[in-house]
Structure formats: structure tokens, C-alpha cells
Write a protein that holds these residues in place. Structure first.
Motif, PDB file in Angstrom:
ATOM      1  N   LEU A 170       0.809  -1.216   0.000  1.00 61.91           N
ATOM      2  CA  LEU A 170       0.000   0.000   0.000  1.00 61.91           C
ATOM      3  C   LEU A 170       0.845   1.270   0.000  1.00 61.91           C
ATOM      4  O   LEU A 170       0.315   2.368  -0.194  1.00 61.91           O
ATOM      5  CB  LEU A 170      -0.915   0.012   1.227  1.00 61.91           C
ATOM      6  N   ALA A 171       2.140   1.132   0.189  1.00 59.23           N
ATOM      7  CA  ALA A 171       2.995   2.313   0.336  1.00 59.23           C
ATOM      8  C   ALA A 171       3.038   3.158  -0.928  1.00 59.23           C
ATOM      9  O   ALA A 171       3.285   4.363  -0.870  1.00 59.23           O
ATOM     10  CB  ALA A 171       4.408   1.884   0.731  1.00 59.23           C
ATOM     11  N   GLY A 172       2.792   2.560  -2.082  1.00 62.26           N
ATOM     12  CA  GLY A 172       2.895   3.294  -3.344  1.00 62.26           C
ATOM     13  C   GLY A 172       1.639   4.023  -3.765  1.00 62.26           C
ATOM     14  O   GLY A 172       1.604   4.611  -4.852  1.00 62.26           O
ATOM     15  N   LEU A 173       0.611   4.022  -2.938  1.00 64.12           N
ATOM     16  CA  LEU A 173      -0.657   4.628  -3.327  1.00 64.12           C
ATOM     17  C   LEU A 173      -0.663   6.128  -3.049  1.00 64.12           C
ATOM     18  O   LEU A 173      -0.185   6.576  -2.014  1.00 64.12           O
ATOM     19  CB  LEU A 173      -1.811   3.983  -2.565  1.00 64.12           C
ATOM     20  N   GLN A 174      -1.235   6.875  -3.964  1.00 64.12           N
ATOM     21  CA  GLN A 174      -1.542   8.282  -3.737  1.00 64.12           C
ATOM     22  C   GLN A 174      -2.965   8.334  -3.182  1.00 64.12           C
ATOM     23  O   GLN A 174      -3.933   8.370  -3.928  1.00 64.12           O
ATOM     24  CB  GLN A 174      -1.420   9.072  -5.046  1.00 64.12           C
ATOM     25  N   ARG A 175      -3.076   8.328  -1.859  1.00 61.96           N
ATOM     26  CA  ARG A 175      -4.379   8.096  -1.234  1.00 61.96           C
ATOM     27  C   ARG A 175      -5.141   9.405  -1.027  1.00 61.96           C
ATOM     28  O   ARG A 175      -5.396   9.841   0.089  1.00 61.96           O
ATOM     29  CB  ARG A 175      -4.188   7.361   0.087  1.00 61.96           C
ATOM     30  N   ASP A 176      -5.532  10.003  -2.123  1.00 57.99           N
ATOM     31  CA  ASP A 176      -6.393  11.170  -2.041  1.00 57.99           C
ATOM     32  C   ASP A 176      -7.608  10.945  -2.935  1.00 57.99           C
ATOM     33  O   ASP A 176      -7.521  10.291  -3.956  1.00 57.99           O
ATOM     34  CB  ASP A 176      -5.648  12.439  -2.481  1.00 57.99           C
ATOM     35  N   GLY A 177      -8.739  11.486  -2.512  1.00 52.95           N
ATOM     36  CA  GLY A 177      -9.940  11.423  -3.326  1.00 52.95           C
ATOM     37  C   GLY A 177     -10.722  10.141  -3.253  1.00 52.95           C
ATOM     38  O   GLY A 177     -11.765  10.009  -3.903  1.00 52.95           O
ATOM     39  N   CYS A 178     -10.256   9.151  -2.478  1.00 53.52           N
ATOM     40  CA  CYS A 178     -10.949   7.874  -2.394  1.00 53.52           C
ATOM     41  C   CYS A 178     -10.606   7.224  -1.061  1.00 53.52           C
ATOM     42  O   CYS A 178      -9.466   7.293  -0.602  1.00 53.52           O
ATOM     43  CB  CYS A 178     -10.522   6.965  -3.542  1.00 53.52           C
ATOM     44  N   ALA A 179     -11.613   6.626  -0.435  1.00 48.28           N
ATOM     45  CA  ALA A 179     -11.385   5.947   0.841  1.00 48.28           C
ATOM     46  C   ALA A 179     -10.739   4.590   0.605  1.00 48.28           C
ATOM     47  O   ALA A 179     -10.970   3.932  -0.413  1.00 48.28           O
ATOM     48  CB  ALA A 179     -12.707   5.777   1.588  1.00 48.28           C
ATOM     49  N   LEU A 180      -9.940   4.148   1.572  1.00 48.81           N
ATOM     50  CA  LEU A 180      -9.326   2.822   1.543  1.00 48.81           C
ATOM     51  C   LEU A 180     -10.016   1.926   2.560  1.00 48.81           C
ATOM     52  O   LEU A 180     -10.060   2.245   3.756  1.00 48.81           O
ATOM     53  CB  LEU A 180      -7.833   2.908   1.871  1.00 48.81           C
ATOM     54  N   ALA A 181     -10.558   0.822   2.085  1.00 52.01           N
ATOM     55  CA  ALA A 181     -11.128  -0.201   2.969  1.00 52.01           C
ATOM     56  C   ALA A 181     -10.188  -1.394   2.981  1.00 52.01           C
ATOM     57  O   ALA A 181      -9.743  -1.858   1.923  1.00 52.01           O
ATOM     58  CB  ALA A 181     -12.520  -0.618   2.488  1.00 52.01           C
ATOM     59  N   LEU A 182      -9.882  -1.894   4.172  1.00 54.11           N
ATOM     60  CA  LEU A 182      -8.940  -2.996   4.334  1.00 54.11           C
ATOM     61  C   LEU A 182      -9.696  -4.245   4.740  1.00 54.11           C
ATOM     62  O   LEU A 182     -10.483  -4.236   5.697  1.00 54.11           O
ATOM     63  CB  LEU A 182      -7.906  -2.647   5.406  1.00 54.11           C
ATOM     64  N   ALA A 183      -9.471  -5.346   4.024  1.00 50.85           N
ATOM     65  CA  ALA A 183     -10.127  -6.617   4.316  1.00 50.85           C
ATOM     66  C   ALA A 183      -9.100  -7.736   4.178  1.00 50.85           C
ATOM     67  O   ALA A 183      -7.962  -7.523   3.775  1.00 50.85           O
ATOM     68  CB  ALA A 183     -11.306  -6.849   3.366  1.00 50.85           C
ATOM     69  N   GLY A 184      -9.535  -8.940   4.540  1.00 53.66           N
ATOM     70  CA  GLY A 184      -8.685 -10.104   4.342  1.00 53.66           C
ATOM     71  C   GLY A 184      -7.907 -10.510   5.570  1.00 53.66           C
ATOM     72  O   GLY A 184      -6.929  -9.860   5.943  1.00 53.66           O
ATOM     73  N   GLY A 185      -8.350 -11.559   6.245  1.00 49.26           N
ATOM     74  CA  GLY A 185      -7.605 -12.106   7.367  1.00 49.26           C
ATOM     75  C   GLY A 185      -7.709 -11.331   8.659  1.00 49.26           C
ATOM     76  O   GLY A 185      -6.956 -11.601   9.604  1.00 49.26           O
ATOM     77  N   LEU A 186      -8.620 -10.386   8.765  1.00 44.46           N
ATOM     78  CA  LEU A 186      -8.734  -9.598   9.986  1.00 44.46           C
ATOM     79  C   LEU A 186      -9.541 -10.329  11.050  1.00 44.46           C
ATOM     80  O   LEU A 186     -10.472 -11.083  10.746  1.00 44.46           O
ATOM     81  CB  LEU A 186      -9.396  -8.248   9.690  1.00 44.46           C
ATOM     82  N   ASN A 187      -9.180 -10.088  12.305  1.00 46.78           N
ATOM     83  CA  ASN A 187      -9.923 -10.618  13.446  1.00 46.78           C
ATOM     84  C   ASN A 187      -9.618  -9.721  14.648  1.00 46.78           C
ATOM     85  O   ASN A 187      -8.869  -8.742  14.537  1.00 46.78           O
ATOM     86  CB  ASN A 187      -9.563 -12.084  13.724  1.00 46.78           C
ATOM     87  N   ALA A 188     -10.204 -10.056  15.780  1.00 48.89           N
ATOM     88  CA  ALA A 188     -10.032  -9.205  16.965  1.00 48.89           C
ATOM     89  C   ALA A 188      -8.590  -9.161  17.450  1.00 48.89           C
ATOM     90  O   ALA A 188      -8.184  -8.207  18.123  1.00 48.89           O
ATOM     91  CB  ALA A 188     -10.951  -9.685  18.092  1.00 48.89           C
TER      92      ALA A 188
END
Length: 209
Positions: A150-168
């Protein structure tokens, strides 16, 4: 750290939707793809109707035409369409023009593929949801990916949703490392495939929020 939105995906029972939304979930997902969590439009409508506290419903689709998505929206009443297949940006534009927010799912196999996908959809979607690639298909597989991609993303103008393998147990570290706008969990709050555990949902919400 700014507040992170939380989505609990793959709900099929209205009672689970009520408990989940009361506990503070921002989004609840109903799945229309052909996996163990699939619901009909009528079943999804019952889940959506059971939501409380301002939680928004997300309809999850894989390579479904816009007309069919809109037909299911009119029955079920979800607020957001999550597109988990190979839908082009034009489909996002069509759905947004019909009043739906759109999340576009990506399952990158490399950092370059992630950057290309982000650049393709960042203006067409309200959020880009990134999860790990699995040959079993999109969504609910519990597959993570290297967050350094994710380090190479220009994160403007759009939200980032993170999924995959998540738990408490790992969501707090994921939030700290990635700083997503939204975290999305499905298999990580199940006692068996497709069977949600309210206890696990409550645990996830407590630590993520």
C-alpha cells in the motif's frame, strides 16, 4: 488517529444485524454472490430493515450487471454496492448515477497490480477495498496480503477499505500499520463458514473502535 469505520460482512439473520448495529458497526454487508453467505433480495431486505443506529447496508456482488444490482437495491434497500469482480469503472459510474455509493474490491497479486487497480478506480468509486488474493474467489476467504504494497498509493480522493484475514487479535495492528478509512471482516467473526458469532463480532467491534 482518526476514527475508522467498521464493516461486518456476510450477515444473513436479522437478529444478528440488530445486535451488530447496536454495538456500533458502521456498515453491514449482505452477500449476493454464490458462496456460503449468499442471501436472496428478500432475505437481505429483512437484514437491512433490522439495522439500527445509522448503520449502512452494503450489497456485495461479483460480476453482476448494473440493472440486476439496481433491481436488488430496490427490493433490499442497501445503500452501497460493493463490486468484488472484474467490473470496469463504467459500472461504478452507472451505479453512482443511480444514487448508490460504490466500493470496488481489488485482490492484487503484486504491489504494481495494486497501484494500477487503485489508479483505475480511485475516481470511479467512493472506496477501494483491498483484500488478499485467493484461488477460492473474492471475499470471506480470510486471505491477507503484504501491507507494504500500500505504500505506493496516492491516497487522495478515495477511501481505503482494508479486508482479508482480519480478526479481533490483529485488527488494531492493521489499523496502526495501514491507517485505513474502513476495516471489513467476515470469516474472522465466524464460528464456522457462513455462521456468524455475535461474541466474536462484539469483540472485533470493541477493539477496532
Amino acid at each position: 488517529m482518526s476514527r475508522v469505520g467498521v464493516k461486518i460482512c456476510g450477515l444473513r439473520e436479522p437478529r444478528d444485524a440488530t445486535a451488530t448495529s447496536r454495538a456500533g458497526a458502521d456498515y453491514v454487508g449482505v452477500v449476493f454472490a454464490g458462496r456460503v453467505r449468499e442471501v436472496t433480495a428478500g432475505e437481505a431486505a429483512a437484514v437491512v430493515a433490522a439495522l439500527e443506529g445509522g448503520a449502512r447496508a452494503v450489497g456485495v456482488f461479483v460480476d453482476t450487471g448494473p440493472a440486476e444490482i439496481l433491481r436488488k437495491r430496490d427490493v433490499a434497500g442497501f445503500h452501497i454496492a460493493q463490486l468484488a469482480g472484474a467490473e470496469p469503472p463504467e459500472v461504478c459510474d452507472r451505479l453512482r448515477g443511480e444514487g448508490l455509493d460504490v466500493w470496488k474490491g481489488l485482490r492484487p497479486t503484486s504491489s504494481d497490480a495494486l497501484v494500477r487497480g487503485w489508479d483505475e478506480y480511485r475516481e470511479a468509486a467512493d472506496a477501494v477495498l483491498v483484500e488478499g488474493f485467493s484461488p477460492r474467489g473474492p471475499g470471506g476467504t480470510g486471505t491477507a496480503f503484504p501491507y507494504e504494497w500500500l505504500a505506493g498509493l496516492q491516497r487522495d480522493g478515495c477511501a481505503l477499505a482494508l479486508a482479508g484475514g482480519l480478526n479481533a487479535e490483529n485488527v488494531v495492528r492493521a489499523i496502526r500499520d495501514v491507517r485505513p478509512d474502513i476495516v471489513d471482516v467476515s470469516s474472522g467473526v465466524e464460528r464456522a463458514p457462513g455462521e456468524k458469532s455475535i461474541d466474536l463480532i462484539l469483540d472485533f467491534l470493541a477493539v477496532a473502535k
